[in-house]
Design an enzyme around this catalytic site. Structure first.
Site, mmCIF file in Angstrom:
data_model
loop_
_atom_site.group_PDB
_atom_site.id
_atom_site.type_symbol
_atom_site.label_atom_id
_atom_site.label_comp_id
_atom_site.label_asym_id
_atom_site.label_seq_id
_atom_site.Cartn_x
_atom_site.Cartn_y
_atom_site.Cartn_z
ATOM 1 C CE LYS A 1 -4.324 -1.500 2.060
ATOM 2 N NZ LYS A 1 -5.281 -1.214 3.115
ATOM 3 C CG ASP B 1 -8.527 1.080 3.318
ATOM 4 O OD1 ASP B 1 -9.273 0.262 2.763
ATOM 5 O OD2 ASP B 1 -7.287 0.954 3.371
#
Ligand code: ATR
Length: 287
Positions: free
Chosen positions: A71, A107
Site C-alpha cells: 500500500k 479505506d
C-alpha cells in the site's frame, strides 16, 4: 462467465493473497450487474512491485486494488495520488486511464460509510487503537469532519507521528500515545467512538483483544472493529456485554470495495448483495 476481447481486467496486488475475499465480491458484482469484466488475484512476489504499474499498463489492465505489503511501496510508481491517499501515505486503489496511473485510498471513506449506515453520527472525540495505514485513513476522515482523535498504540512513537501528521494536514487537533499511558483514564469517559485498527483478535487468534479497558467508556460510546474475520471479535463481544453499540469490520470492508468497484466501472455497485453474500460466506467459515 464469458471472456472475450472486450473483457476488462481488474485485480488485486499483494503478498500473500491466499485468503483475500476481494475477488469474490468484485466478480460477484460484475456478474450481478452484467459488466463484462473479471477481477483476478495477482500475488506479486517481494521485490517485484516496481514492475506492477508498467506491467498493468502494457497489459491494458484498467485498475487494481493494493493490499499488504504494497500500500505504501506502490506510491513512487504512480503518476499521481489523491490528496487523501497522500495524507494517509497509502493507496488501496489504482486507476489507469489513458496510460496515467492514479492512486486513491477508499479505506477511510469506507469506514465513514459504515458509520452512516449504522446511524452513528461523526463523533466529537474518538479513540483509535493502532497507528498503521488503516488508522491513518480513518483518522484523516474523522479529522476532516471535525473530530478530535487520540491514537493509542503499542509503539507510542508511531502514534505520535500519525497524530502530528493528521494535525498538520487537516488543522484538526490529534494526539498519539502508548496504550499503556497513565493519562488515558483522563479522557476515555469523553470518547464517543472507539475503533480497533490493529489485527489483535483476528482469525486465528480470536481469543485475543487489544489491552483497552472498555468498562471505562461511557454508556453512549460506540465500539467498532475493522476486523471482519471473525465478524464478532472478542472486543466487540465484550462491548456488547457492557451494553455498548458495536460495529463490525464487515461494513468497512464491503464499502471500500464498493467505492473501488464504482471507480473501476463508473456504475453503482450492488452493495447489499455484496454485503449479504460476504456475511453468508464468513458465517459459514465460522461454523
Ligand atoms: P494496516 O496498514 O493494516 O493498518 P500496519 O500498518 O501494519 O497495518 O499497522 C498495524 C497496527 O497494528 C500498528 O499500529 C501495530 O502496532 P505497532 O505500530 O506497535 O507495530 C498494530 N499491531 C499489529 N500487531 C499487533 C499486536 N500483536 N499487538 C499490538 N498491536 C499490534
Amino acid at each position: 462467465m464469458q471472456i472475450d476481447q472486450d473483457t476488462c481486467v481488474f485485480g488485486l496486488i499483494g503478498y500473500p493473497l491466499a485468503h483475500s475475499l476481494s475477488p469474490f465480491i468484485h466478480n460477484l458484482a460484475f456478474k450481478a450487474m452484467g459488466v463484462n469484466a473479471v477481477y483476478l488475484p495477482f500475488p506479486v512476489k517481494p521485490g517485484r512491485v516496481s514492475s506492477v504499474v508498467n506491467g498493468a499498463r502494457a497489459l491494458g489492465i484498467r485498475g487494481f486494488n493494493v493490499t499488504i505489503p504494497y500500500k505504501e511501496s506502490i506510491i513512487p510508481y504512480l503518476d499521481r495520488v489523491s490528496l487523501e491517499a497522500e495524507a494517509c501515505g497509502s493507496v488501496n486503489t489504482v486507476l489507469i486511464e489513458e496510460d496515467r496511473a492514479v492512486g486513491y485510498n477508499t479505506d477511510g471513506r469506507g469506514f465513514m460509510d459504515s458509520l452512516e449506515q449504522e446511524g452513528v453520527k461523526v463523533p466529537r472525540f474518538a479513540i483509535i487503537l493502532g497507528a498503521g495505514g488503516a488508522a491513518r485513513a480513518i483518522g484523516y476522515q474523522l479529522a476532516v469532519r471535525g473530530a478530535i482523535t487520540v491514537f493509542l498504540n503499542r509503539t507510542p512513537e508511531r502514534a505520535e507521528k500519525v497524530a502530528r501528521d493528521i494535525a498538520r494536514i487537516t488543522g484538526q487537533e490529534s494526539w498519539g500515545m502508548s496504550w499503556d499511558s497513565s493519562c488515558i483514564s483522563d479522557f476515555v469517559q469523553d470518547a464517543e467512538l472507539l475503533i480497533n485498527t490493529t489485527p489483535v483478535g483476528m482469525y486465528p487468534d480470536i481469543d485475543q483483544k487489544p489491552p483497552f479497558v472498555l468498562k471505562n467508556l461511557n454508556s453512549r460510546s460506540v465500539v467498532a472493529d475493522i476486523i471482519y474475520n471473525p465478524l464478532n471479535t472478542r472486543l466487540l463481544r465484550e462491548a456488547e456485554g457492557l451494553g455498548l453499540k458495536t460495529i463490525s469490520g464487515l461494513g468497512m470492508f464491503v464499502n471500500q470495495g464498493v467505492r473501488s468497484w464504482e471507480m473501476f466501472t463508473g456504475r453503482e455497485a450492488p452493495r447489499k448483495l455484496m454485503e449479504d453474500r460476504l456475511r453468508g460466506l464468513l458465517l459459514k467459515n465460522e461454523t
